[in-house]
Design an enzyme around this catalytic site. Structure first.
Site, PDB file in Angstrom:
ATOM      1  CE  LYS A 114      -2.399   3.309   2.407  1.00  0.00           C
ATOM      2  NZ  LYS A 114      -1.937   4.237   1.406  1.00  0.00           N
TER       3      LYS A 114
ATOM      4  CD  GLU B 207      12.557   1.610  10.076  1.00  0.00           C
ATOM      5  OE1 GLU B 207      13.010   2.617  10.641  1.00  0.00           O
ATOM      6  OE2 GLU B 207      13.077   0.497  10.152  1.00  0.00           O
TER       7      GLU B 207
ATOM      8  CB  CYS C 234      12.615   9.630   8.371  1.00  0.00           C
ATOM      9  SG  CYS C 234      13.734   8.539   7.495  1.00  0.00           S
TER      10      CYS C 234
ATOM     11  CD  GLU D 164       9.246  13.716  11.334  1.00  0.00           C
ATOM     12  OE1 GLU D 164       8.071  13.320  11.528  1.00  0.00           O
ATOM     13  OE2 GLU D 164      10.106  13.025  10.780  1.00  0.00           O
TER      14      GLU D 164
HETATM   15  P1  NAD Z   1       1.836   9.022   7.103  1.00  0.00           P
HETATM   16  O1  NAD Z   1       1.950   8.403   8.453  1.00  0.00           O
HETATM   17  O2  NAD Z   1       0.838  10.077   6.896  1.00  0.00           O
HETATM   18  O3  NAD Z   1       1.553   7.918   5.982  1.00  0.00           O
HETATM   19  C1  NAD Z   1       2.406   6.812   5.754  1.00  0.00           C
HETATM   20  C2  NAD Z   1       1.603   5.710   5.106  1.00  0.00           C
HETATM   21  O4  NAD Z   1       0.648   5.235   6.052  1.00  0.00           O
HETATM   22  C3  NAD Z   1       0.798   6.135   3.881  1.00  0.00           C
HETATM   23  O5  NAD Z   1       0.757   5.080   2.955  1.00  0.00           O
HETATM   24  C4  NAD Z   1      -0.575   6.401   4.470  1.00  0.00           C
HETATM   25  O6  NAD Z   1      -1.606   6.291   3.520  1.00  0.00           O
HETATM   26  C5  NAD Z   1      -0.670   5.319   5.526  1.00  0.00           C
HETATM   27  N1  NAD Z   1      -1.562   5.629   6.643  1.00  0.00           N
HETATM   28  C6  NAD Z   1      -1.905   6.854   7.125  1.00  0.00           C
HETATM   29  N2  NAD Z   1      -2.756   6.721   8.157  1.00  0.00           N
HETATM   30  C7  NAD Z   1      -2.948   5.400   8.346  1.00  0.00           C
HETATM   31  C8  NAD Z   1      -3.717   4.627   9.271  1.00  0.00           C
HETATM   32  N3  NAD Z   1      -4.462   5.207  10.208  1.00  0.00           N
HETATM   33  N4  NAD Z   1      -3.682   3.276   9.176  1.00  0.00           N
HETATM   34  C9  NAD Z   1      -2.909   2.677   8.252  1.00  0.00           C
HETATM   35  N5  NAD Z   1      -2.177   3.346   7.335  1.00  0.00           N
HETATM   36  C10 NAD Z   1      -2.178   4.697   7.395  1.00  0.00           C
HETATM   37  O7  NAD Z   1       3.329   9.513   6.772  1.00  0.00           O
HETATM   38  P2  NAD Z   1       3.801  10.331   5.506  1.00  0.00           P
HETATM   39  O8  NAD Z   1       3.312  11.723   5.713  1.00  0.00           O
HETATM   40  O9  NAD Z   1       3.507   9.598   4.263  1.00  0.00           O
HETATM   41  O10 NAD Z   1       5.387  10.281   5.731  1.00  0.00           O
HETATM   42  C11 NAD Z   1       6.050  11.151   6.562  1.00  0.00           C
HETATM   43  C12 NAD Z   1       6.426  10.482   7.869  1.00  0.00           C
HETATM   44  O11 NAD Z   1       7.132   9.270   7.623  1.00  0.00           O
HETATM   45  C13 NAD Z   1       7.376  11.333   8.677  1.00  0.00           C
HETATM   46  O12 NAD Z   1       7.010  11.306  10.035  1.00  0.00           O
HETATM   47  C14 NAD Z   1       8.718  10.646   8.480  1.00  0.00           C
HETATM   48  O13 NAD Z   1       9.646  10.874   9.493  1.00  0.00           O
HETATM   49  C15 NAD Z   1       8.312   9.215   8.395  1.00  0.00           C
HETATM   50  N6  NAD Z   1       9.332   8.428   7.704  1.00  0.00           N
HETATM   51  C16 NAD Z   1      10.136   7.613   8.449  1.00  0.00           C
HETATM   52  C17 NAD Z   1      11.150   6.885   7.831  1.00  0.00           C
HETATM   53  C18 NAD Z   1      12.076   6.002   8.626  1.00  0.00           C
HETATM   54  O14 NAD Z   1      12.841   5.269   8.022  1.00  0.00           O
HETATM   55  N7  NAD Z   1      12.046   6.030   9.944  1.00  0.00           N
HETATM   56  C19 NAD Z   1      11.319   6.979   6.452  1.00  0.00           C
HETATM   57  C20 NAD Z   1      10.482   7.821   5.723  1.00  0.00           C
HETATM   58  C21 NAD Z   1       9.483   8.535   6.371  1.00  0.00           C
END
Ligand code: NAD
Length: 488
Positions: A173, A248, A282, A383
């Site tokens: 997804k 992550e 991130c 963040e």
């Molecule tokens: P997000 O949490 O909004 O979304 C990530 C994914 O989760 C998307 O596919 C989204 O559709 C899905 N999602 C959202 N809500 C959900 C729920 N309630 N249940 C299941 N799935 C859900 O994050 P984003 O805005 O896409 O990415 C940014 C975040 O990701 C930042 O906090 C960043 O630090 C983190 N990130 C971490 C790493 C790492 O390696 N630690 C790498 C990249 C990004």
């Protein structure tokens, strides 16, 4: 219109709904994709479940599975230019970055293809007479792989490659904002020809598709990369059937610069640490800690260079940084900067949208630096996930370590110093999954990636990243069975 993939077929959402995918540089619609929901997700999960339970994939010799995973690496290399362009079109990042991502992604598939048949289990010393004991690793089952929008295909590949190499079936997804490269790689995997149902792709929102993946009892493992809020909701939903989880999450990563560091290197790396990919990383070094004696000179050098960062179209070779990925995200950065000002931090550069006419249609935001920051401020603790750096001063090594660790996160951090022993001392005391000494950002598939504290659970990449997708089984064999006679 781009479709979803289940049971080796391309299908449209049951609801018939679609979503437009936008180029963040100019807001043009670059694709239309079908928009799945809970119902579509259940179909994809059922497909993955059947494919796992019929045993065809799990009984495929690990060596053969590895060969198929290796073919994905070859496909990525062959289609690198197209995949890179798609990534830039959808995220706004520069094409140079996207090409680099594709090289890294091919490496990830090659690495796990090679690892697929390397663990034949272990015979252990049984304490019982006339017996044999062995420990083997087996696939977990149906794995839901949820990825974010900042590194769409890269983050997905860190999950897809080890999950397949270990013999699982998968439901991917991607973020609903940036699904294009994940759709394309699914087309490429379809060409390679995996057994029916091993690979599945659902498109749609986090709440709907992601929520169903987290709740559904037919999913055995959920691997998530994204923000804390979604991570928390997934953990709660996943408790229904005690899914294995790997997370992550975010970071607020400290970059510590001592006065004895090479000045030019530290300035250059500090800029790269936070402004690369417009800070949507991130592990971005968003929290700069500078030793008091060089603080003012260091900030002046940063400001002078931050002003020169060239924003623009990711396809233009002179562009150093693209736009933010969505309008909503830029709004949230703007709110964050306002909070910084209200808290009393001193804005020394940026803090607004660029004025150039060429950039008006894109979601651009100027590289921004705040000085006079303290640990209690929201902008130091939360963040931003954008091009915003906060600067704090420190006077001693002890104070630098204390400030660096004063965060709920623990993803990554860096220390710049020419005192080798100090570099090691500080690195050993930072509560983070990755620490760089005299560098910022390097990561590679051979080394584990993941966070301490609220930055995550588990690790991706390296051998550990493969183990996340396995269950451990102990098989004991009695070589001379006879009655126990307990219940005689
Ligand atoms: P997000 O949490 O909004 O979304 C990530 C994914 O989760 C998307 O596919 C989204 O559709 C899905 N999602 C959202 N809500 C959900 C729920 N309630 N249940 C299941 N799935 C859900 O994050 P984003 O805005 O896409 O990415 C940014 C975040 O990701 C930042 O906090 C960043 O630090 C983190 N990130 C971490 C790493 C790492 O390696 N630690 C790498 C990249 C990004």
């Amino acid at each position: 219109m781009k479709k979803m993939y289940m049971n080796s077929e391309w299908i449209e959402a049951v609801s018939g709904k679609t979503r437009s995918i936008i180029n963040p540089y100019n807001q043009e619609v670059v694709a239309t994709v079908t928009e799945g929901n809970e119902e579509d997700t259940r179909i994809a999960i059922a497909s993955a479940r059947r494919a796992f339970d019929n045993g065809e994939w799990t009984s495929t010799p690990a060596h053969e599975r590895g060969k198929l995973v290796h073919k994905i690496a070859e496909m990525i290399e062959r289609n690198k230019e197209e995949l890179g362009e798609l990534e830039t079109l959808n995220t706004g990042k520069t094409l140079i970055e996207s090409r680099d991502d594709m090289d890294g992604i091919a490496e990830v598939f090659r690495y796990y293809a090679g690892l697929a048949d390397k663990d034949g289990g272990e015979v252990i010393a049984s304490p019982l007479p006339n017996s044999q004991s062995k420990v083997v690793r087996e696939p977990v089952g149906v794995c839901a792989l949820i990825s974010p929008w900042n590194y769409p295909l890269l983050q997905a590949s860190w999950k897809i490659a080890p999950a397949l190499a270990a013999g699982n079936t998968i439901v991917m997804k991607p973020s609903s904002i940036t699904p294009l490269t994940t759709i394309r790689i699914t087309e490429l995997m379809d060409e390679i020809g995996f057994p029916k149902g091993v690979i599945n792709l659902v498109l749609g929102s986090g709440n709907s598709v992601g929520g169903e993946l987290a709740r559904n009892p037919d999913v055995d493992l959920i691997s998530f990369t994204g923000g804390s809020e979604a991570g928390r909701s997934i953990m709660q939903a996943a408790s229904g059937n005690f899914k294995k989880i790997s997370m992550e999450l975010g970071g607020k990563n400290p970059n510590i610069v001592f006065a004895d560091a090479d000045f030019e290197t530290a300035v250059d790396q500090a800029l790269n640490a936070v402004f690369f990919h417009a800070g949507q990383v991130c592990s971005a070094g968003a929290r700069l800690l500078v030793e008091d004696s060089i603080h003012d000179k260091f900030v002046d050098a940063l400001v002078e260079r931050a002003k020169r960062i060239k924003l623009g179209n990711g396809f233009d070779e002179s562009t150093q940084s693209g736009p933010l990925t969505t309008a909503e995200h830029r709004n949230s950065i703007e709110r964050y900067v306002e909070i910084g000002k209200e808290e009393g931090a001193k804005l020394v550069v940026g803090g607004k949208r660029p004025e150039d006419l060429e950039l008006q249609k894109g979601f651009f935001y100027l590289p921004t630096i705040f000085t006079d920051c303290t640990s209690e401020m929201h902008i130091v603790q939360e963040e931003a996930f954008g091009p915003v750096m906060t600067v704090e001063r420190f006077r001693t090594e002890e104070e630098a370590i204390k400030l660096a660790n004063d965060t709920i996160y623990g993803l990554a951090g860096a220390v710049f110093t020419n005192d080798g022993a100090r570099g090691e001392r500080v690195a050993s005391r930072l509560r983070m999954g990755t620490v760089w000494i005299n560098d910022y950002h390097p990561y590679f598939v051979q080394a584990p990636w993941g966070g301490y504290k609220q930055s995550g659970i588990g690790r991706e990449l390296s051998k550990i990243g493969l183990e996340e997708y396995t269950e451990v089984k102990h098989i004991y064999r009695n070589l001379s069975p006879e009655p126990v006679n307990w219940f005689k």
